[in-house]
Write an enzyme that holds these catalytic residues in place. Sequence first.
Site, PDB file in Angstrom:
ATOM      1  N   HIS A 260      27.681  35.984  38.785  1.00 30.42           N
ATOM      2  CA  HIS A 260      28.654  36.317  38.442  1.00 30.42           C
ATOM      3  C   HIS A 260      29.093  36.173  36.980  1.00 30.42           C
ATOM      4  O   HIS A 260      29.871  37.094  36.511  1.00 30.42           O
ATOM      5  CB  HIS A 260      29.855  34.775  38.929  1.00 30.42           C
ATOM      6  CG  HIS A 260      31.258  34.714  38.787  1.00 30.42           C
ATOM      7  ND1 HIS A 260      32.051  35.201  39.659  1.00 30.42           N
ATOM      8  CD2 HIS A 260      31.805  34.436  37.665  1.00 30.42           C
ATOM      9  CE1 HIS A 260      33.246  34.993  39.229  1.00 30.42           C
ATOM     10  NE2 HIS A 260      33.336  34.278  37.873  1.00 30.42           N
ATOM     11  N   GLU A 261      28.715  35.241  36.211  1.00 30.63           N
ATOM     12  CA  GLU A 261      28.600  35.301  34.734  1.00 30.63           C
ATOM     13  C   GLU A 261      28.346  36.549  34.162  1.00 30.63           C
ATOM     14  O   GLU A 261      28.643  36.983  33.274  1.00 30.63           O
ATOM     15  CB  GLU A 261      28.326  34.057  33.920  1.00 30.63           C
ATOM     16  CG  GLU A 261      28.744  32.513  34.796  1.00 30.63           C
ATOM     17  CD  GLU A 261      30.190  32.724  34.511  1.00 30.63           C
ATOM     18  OE1 GLU A 261      30.997  33.325  33.610  1.00 30.63           O
ATOM     19  OE2 GLU A 261      30.798  31.894  35.447  1.00 30.63           O
ATOM     20  N   HIS A 264      30.698  39.255  34.420  1.00 25.25           N
ATOM     21  CA  HIS A 264      31.545  39.149  33.129  1.00 25.25           C
ATOM     22  C   HIS A 264      30.913  39.907  31.799  1.00 25.25           C
ATOM     23  O   HIS A 264      31.594  40.303  30.966  1.00 25.25           O
ATOM     24  CB  HIS A 264      31.874  37.789  32.755  1.00 25.25           C
ATOM     25  CG  HIS A 264      32.949  37.056  33.726  1.00 25.25           C
ATOM     26  ND1 HIS A 264      34.218  37.587  33.820  1.00 25.25           N
ATOM     27  CD2 HIS A 264      32.741  36.155  34.590  1.00 25.25           C
ATOM     28  CE1 HIS A 264      35.019  37.015  34.828  1.00 25.25           C
ATOM     29  NE2 HIS A 264      34.111  35.850  35.171  1.00 25.25           N
ATOM     30  N   GLU A 290      37.626  38.991  36.309  1.00 23.59           N
ATOM     31  CA  GLU A 290      37.213  38.405  37.773  1.00 23.59           C
ATOM     32  C   GLU A 290      36.813  39.431  38.679  1.00 23.59           C
ATOM     33  O   GLU A 290      35.933  39.412  39.365  1.00 23.59           O
ATOM     34  CB  GLU A 290      38.468  37.449  38.120  1.00 23.59           C
ATOM     35  CG  GLU A 290      38.482  36.262  38.055  1.00 23.59           C
ATOM     36  CD  GLU A 290      37.188  35.401  37.741  1.00 23.59           C
ATOM     37  OE1 GLU A 290      36.477  35.323  38.803  1.00 23.59           O
ATOM     38  OE2 GLU A 290      36.557  35.165  36.736  1.00 23.59           O
TER      39      GLU A 290
HETATM   40 ZN    ZN Z   1      34.921  34.319  36.259  1.00 22.52          ZN
END
Ligand code: ZN
Length: 497
Positions: A260-261, A264, A290
């Site tokens: 997830h990170e 980003h 997101e």
């Molecule tokens: Zn996030």
Amino acid sequence: MSAYQKLSEWLERAMAFQTAMVLFEWDNETLAPEEAGAYTARMQGALSAAYQEIMVSDEVKQLLEQCKEEALSEVERAIVREAEEERLQLVCIPPEEYREFQELVSASTRIWAKARREQDFESFAPTLEKLIACQKRFAGYRAKDGQKLYDVMLDTYEKGFTMEKLDGFFDLLKQELVPFLKQIKESPVQMEDGFLSGDYPEDRQRELAEYLAEYVGFDFRKGVMAVSAHPFTTNLHNHDVRITTHYSDRVDSSLFSVIHEAGHGIYEMGVPDELTQTLVGQGASMGMHESQSRFFENIIGRKEAFWVPLYGKMQELFPEQLGNVSREAFVKAINKVTPGLIRTEADELTYSLHVLVRYELEKQLIEEDLDVRELPKLWAEKYEEYLGVRPEHEAEGVLQDIHWSQGSFGYFPSYALGSAFGAQMYASMEKKLNCSQLLEDGRISVIREYLREHIHRYGKLKTSRELLMNMTGEDFNPRYYVDYLKEKYGKLYQVQA
Ligand code: ZN
């Protein structure tokens, strides 16, 4: 020297203060010693004041005016537009009131943390009331003729998404996903996931985290990874992007938070040199950010095809824990649906229902003057209705998120929007690329480059709706998200979607 060149010099100084603030924030969350907080906060306060001073100065105001007379490139025009918006945000709130608000926030996060520890919403309620009153007043200052207060707040995080638009989105989720979740719960298909928790040595988890981050495309020459209580991503510019993770006895918790990170991070690394260190040099919006993180984490990262070239590595790292677990069983386990009480631990299917609860309550708080003391009861009722679970105490209910204690109202919807943006992008991408085949072949870079080409390289030059339109040929359409979820989980749980 043109007005734009003069403006650039001012903005460059403002960006330098901004970057220093980001670095302090990162340091506070990762390495700074426990007692540093209050002392460092004074430096941060001074930096923040210096930044604001520049942005609201008469010189910047005049230069912005003069820039309108000059022939500017598309990028320059976007920078002027952002600077003007930022200036308006800052000037419309009287400095005295803004300082009071900052003080309130620094006290309120502590009050909230204590209330959460002691499972005592009552002790937080008066502070929450003040925060709401403050934010409503600020929104009133910023509102353009007739604009609703909650719409002003929503616009801060996601331009072009008003209550009218979001009501349609969340109503669709409610109508489609709430009954679908009931069907899933009644399905005889069960997912065994016990092997995901247990004794997963931290050094092996770290090795896996670094391997996966790099595999999906996080470039460690321009990025670092540290440990923090709550994983997050920040960046100084496109050559210094920082992610954090955490390790627990659930291996999937850390591994998906890393993906997830990294999602980003990849977004920020994909912003071109021409834009970085300017006001348009980061991701387009909260929701668009997101969308990228959740795209890698869920849409790609929980697919069987993703694990074809990777699962052997997992078994190699954890022979005792996963040596006898087939890839198929592993993939089922990481897609198990478990309606729970805590948003940050939610699975892919139920996640946006957690956001639905918050959206409905925020709307009532801001637009209908809901008494904050009603919150715990309404929270519990909505969780029961949408997810079929009911908190036993307020710490696992209304007190679980930090956002409101920071005065952030209107932020939550961007989490659900991000998931929906991602599904829409995936549907359009599938028409051009065979994603499953690419993943099986270990060629995830083709997918990443596609995103860079259509999303990342624009930084903040376009809004999320413009980016979606450009990439998919369609304005935001939440149907893709609902269809994606129902098809995927209908198949997994063998229920008729
Ligand atoms: Zn996030």
